[in-house]
Design a protein around this motif. Structure first.
Motif, short mmCIF file in Angstrom:
data_model
loop_
_atom_site.label_atom_id
_atom_site.label_comp_id
_atom_site.label_asym_id
_atom_site.label_seq_id
_atom_site.Cartn_x
_atom_site.Cartn_y
_atom_site.Cartn_z
N ALA A 152 5.53 -2.23 -12.03
CA ALA A 152 4.50 -3.19 -12.45
C ALA A 152 3.52 -3.46 -11.32
CB ALA A 152 5.16 -4.49 -12.91
N GLY A 153 4.04 -3.63 -10.10
CA GLY A 153 3.17 -3.88 -8.95
C GLY A 153 2.27 -2.70 -8.66
N TYR A 154 2.81 -1.50 -8.73
CA TYR A 154 2.03 -0.29 -8.46
C TYR A 154 0.89 -0.13 -9.47
CZ TYR A 154 0.79 4.64 -8.29
OH TYR A 154 0.08 5.81 -8.21
N LEU A 155 1.23 -0.28 -10.75
CA LEU A 155 0.21 -0.11 -11.80
C LEU A 155 -0.87 -1.17 -11.69
CD1 LEU A 155 2.50 0.80 -14.84
CD2 LEU A 155 0.97 2.33 -13.58
N THR A 156 -0.46 -2.43 -11.47
CA THR A 156 -1.44 -3.52 -11.35
C THR A 156 -2.36 -3.27 -10.17
OG1 THR A 156 0.16 -5.09 -12.28
CG2 THR A 156 -1.75 -6.00 -11.13
N ARG A 157 -1.78 -2.94 -9.03
CA ARG A 157 -2.58 -2.72 -7.82
C ARG A 157 -3.55 -1.55 -8.02
NH1 ARG A 157 -2.11 -3.76 -2.23
NH2 ARG A 157 -3.15 -2.17 -0.98
N THR A 158 -3.07 -0.45 -8.57
CA THR A 158 -3.90 0.74 -8.75
C THR A 158 -5.08 0.46 -9.68
OG1 THR A 158 -1.98 2.18 -8.44
CG2 THR A 158 -3.91 3.14 -9.51
N VAL A 159 -4.79 -0.19 -10.81
CA VAL A 159 -5.84 -0.47 -11.80
C VAL A 159 -6.87 -1.45 -11.25
CG1 VAL A 159 -6.29 -1.52 -14.05
CG2 VAL A 159 -4.37 0.07 -13.78
N TYR A 194 7.62 -1.33 4.50
CA TYR A 194 8.83 -1.04 5.26
C TYR A 194 10.04 -1.68 4.61
CZ TYR A 194 10.96 0.73 9.55
OH TYR A 194 11.70 1.47 10.45
N THR A 195 9.86 -2.91 4.09
CA THR A 195 10.96 -3.59 3.40
C THR A 195 11.42 -2.78 2.19
OG1 THR A 195 10.12 -5.75 4.08
CG2 THR A 195 11.65 -5.72 2.23
N LEU A 196 10.45 -2.23 1.46
CA LEU A 196 10.79 -1.41 0.29
C LEU A 196 11.64 -0.21 0.68
CD1 LEU A 196 10.47 -0.72 -2.72
CD2 LEU A 196 8.35 0.48 -2.12
N VAL A 197 11.28 0.45 1.77
CA VAL A 197 12.04 1.61 2.23
C VAL A 197 13.45 1.20 2.65
CG1 VAL A 197 12.19 3.40 3.99
CG2 VAL A 197 10.00 2.93 2.88
N GLN A 198 13.55 0.09 3.38
CA GLN A 198 14.87 -0.39 3.81
C GLN A 198 15.78 -0.64 2.61
OE1 GLN A 198 13.07 -3.56 6.21
NE2 GLN A 198 14.35 -2.92 7.92
N VAL A 199 15.24 -1.30 1.58
CA VAL A 199 16.02 -1.61 0.39
C VAL A 199 16.37 -0.33 -0.37
CG1 VAL A 199 15.96 -2.75 -1.87
CG2 VAL A 199 15.14 -3.94 0.16
N ALA A 200 15.41 0.58 -0.53
CA ALA A 200 15.64 1.81 -1.29
C ALA A 200 16.72 2.67 -0.66
CB ALA A 200 14.33 2.59 -1.40
N VAL A 201 16.68 2.80 0.67
CA VAL A 201 17.70 3.61 1.35
C VAL A 201 19.08 2.96 1.22
CG1 VAL A 201 18.45 4.54 3.58
CG2 VAL A 201 16.03 4.62 2.94
N ASN A 202 19.12 1.62 1.35
CA ASN A 202 20.39 0.91 1.16
C ASN A 202 20.96 1.16 -0.23
OD1 ASN A 202 21.47 -0.39 3.38
ND2 ASN A 202 20.19 -2.18 3.17
N ASP A 203 20.09 1.13 -1.24
CA ASP A 203 20.55 1.35 -2.61
C ASP A 203 21.15 2.74 -2.78
OD1 ASP A 203 19.88 -1.17 -3.42
OD2 ASP A 203 17.96 -0.61 -4.32
N LEU A 204 20.51 3.73 -2.17
CA LEU A 204 21.02 5.11 -2.28
C LEU A 204 22.40 5.23 -1.61
CD1 LEU A 204 17.78 7.17 -1.56
CD2 LEU A 204 18.96 6.92 -3.75
N ASP A 234 0.88 -1.17 0.00
CA ASP A 234 0.00 0.00 0.00
C ASP A 234 0.92 1.22 0.00
OD1 ASP A 234 -1.76 2.03 0.38
OD2 ASP A 234 -2.56 1.32 2.29
N PHE A 235 1.07 1.84 -1.16
CA PHE A 235 2.06 2.89 -1.31
C PHE A 235 1.76 4.11 -0.43
CE2 PHE A 235 2.71 0.18 -4.87
CZ PHE A 235 4.08 0.20 -5.07
N GLY A 236 0.52 4.24 -0.05
CA GLY A 236 0.17 5.32 0.87
C GLY A 236 0.78 5.13 2.25
N SER A 237 1.11 3.87 2.59
CA SER A 237 1.66 3.59 3.92
C SER A 237 3.15 3.87 4.00
CB SER A 237 1.41 2.12 4.29
OG SER A 237 2.15 1.25 3.43
#
Length: 358
Positions: A206-213, A156-166, A74-77
């Motif tokens: 892909a996940g965002y677009l699929t979920r939104t639609v 939360y996992t997405l944020v952890q990975v994204a910050v690590n990548d940066l 849930d990208f809003g979270s």
């Protein structure tokens, strides 16, 4: 109903006997690599652009593993993560201030000291460099699989990975230079950027677009109760297929340099369990929820092996001891991380006795 009972009821046939399937996939991969070396060489040369080191078949399988995870976000979270930063801070502490340095110590202890009678000094130094390169790159793609298997918080996992990548964009090379003592470490930027795009940006979009639609067209109840369950076995099956390919690609190294593989596996195993335990206990100490702590522990222990192998080959050559050390990391990581997943799941009740329910 206890947490253990809930976990047991959710496991399907494949997940319940996952360790057995992993062993079978290892054997099948080695057999395939030895029986069809030409075919595996052709598959291994399929890359997203020359020199990217990102293999197309493995990338597709990783997409199949990550895509179901992205559908649940849930990208809003994501904004809410900033209100509970302790889990992220623990992850960053273990990944960047502990993991590379602990691997340097374990590599020195085992490869250059305890195993010195079997390894000449120059080869030992090269093995140590490869292990440091492996540990200096936090995992990107496979983390989403480990998070899925431990019921982790996907946002939360997405944020952890994204910050690590940066952080990896500017911290990876200096850490490798410092610990390896290599004056001119060249981090192949094409490998780093391509890997982030292929393993994060594409499945995320892909996940965002699929979920939104689908949420808009079919509603949340249909999406969560009808659509998402169809992907339940996909992650595990894609994981097993990835394992077959990895072992098939490395069949020659496994069968001709098996003693070196065994020696290199020791410091890798020790550092995985050390860093995952450290992250897990720190999360519990700081009362971080279990669905954040489990992925955090797994992120703290796993490695971005695509980047590590590419850097080792760039610096030391494809047949070098350093490159072999990174390859052993690939071979060891999946079965070992599955065991860490099992430990996190089986210790859930113990963990939550110290952490109030969210």
């Amino acid at each position: 109903m206890s947490d253990t009972t809930k976990i047991a009821k959710k496991l399907n046939f494949f997940e319940r006997y996952l360790s057995l399937w992993v062993i079978l996939c290892m054997g099948a991969g080695v057999a395939l690599g030895k029986l069809a070396p030409g075919f595996m060489k052709t598959l291994g040369q399929l890359e997203f652009g020359t020199g990217s080191q990102v293999n197309v078949p493995i990338a597709i399988l990783i997409w199949l593993m990550i895509y179901p995870m992205m559908l649940k976000i849930d990208f809003g979270s994501l904004v809410g993560v900033t209100k509970r930063p302790k889990g992220l801070l623990v992850t960053l502490f273990v990944n960047w201030l502990v993991k590379p340095f602990s691997m340097a110590f374990f590599a020195w202890l085992f490869i250059q000291t305890l195993f010195a009678r079997w390894i000449d000094p120059e080869t030992a130094r090269n093995y140590t460099a490869g292990l440091i390169i492996l540990a200096a790159a936090p995992c990107t793609a496979m983390v989403f699989v480990w998070s899925y298997l431990t019921d982790g918080d996907p946002a939360y996992t997405l944020v952890q990975v994204a910050v690590n990548d940066l952080i990896m964009l500017f911290a990876f090379a200096p850490i490798v230079m410092f610990l390896c003592g290599v004056a001119n470490v060249i981090v192949p930027s094409k490998v780093l950027i391509t890997s982030v795009v292929v393993f994060i940006v594409i499945p995320l979009a892909a996940g965002y677009l699929t979920r939104t639609v689908l949420l808009k067209s079919h509603g949340r109840e249909w999406f969560e109760q009808k659509f998402l369950p169809r992907f339940h076995p996909v992650t595990v099956l894609a994981l097993l297929a990835t394992l077959v390919l990895i072992f098939a690609f490395q069949a020659e190294n496994l069968t001709t340099r098996w003693f070196a593989v065994l020696l290199l596996a020791v410091p890798i195993l020790v550092q995985v369990y050390f860093n995952s335990s450290l992250a897990y206990f720190l999360m519990r100490w700081f009362k971080v929820p279990h669905n954040v702590a489990s992925p955090g522990a797994l992120i703290g222990a796993s490695n971005f092996f695509e980047l590590a192998v590419a850097v080792a080959i760039t610096l030391f050559g494809p047949a070098s001891p350093a490159a072999l050390a990174c390859v052993v990391g690939v071979l060891v990581e999946v079965p070992v991380m599955l065991s860490v997943c099992r430990i996190c799941n089986s210790s859930r009740a113990w963990y939550q006795r110290a952490v109030p329910a969210a």
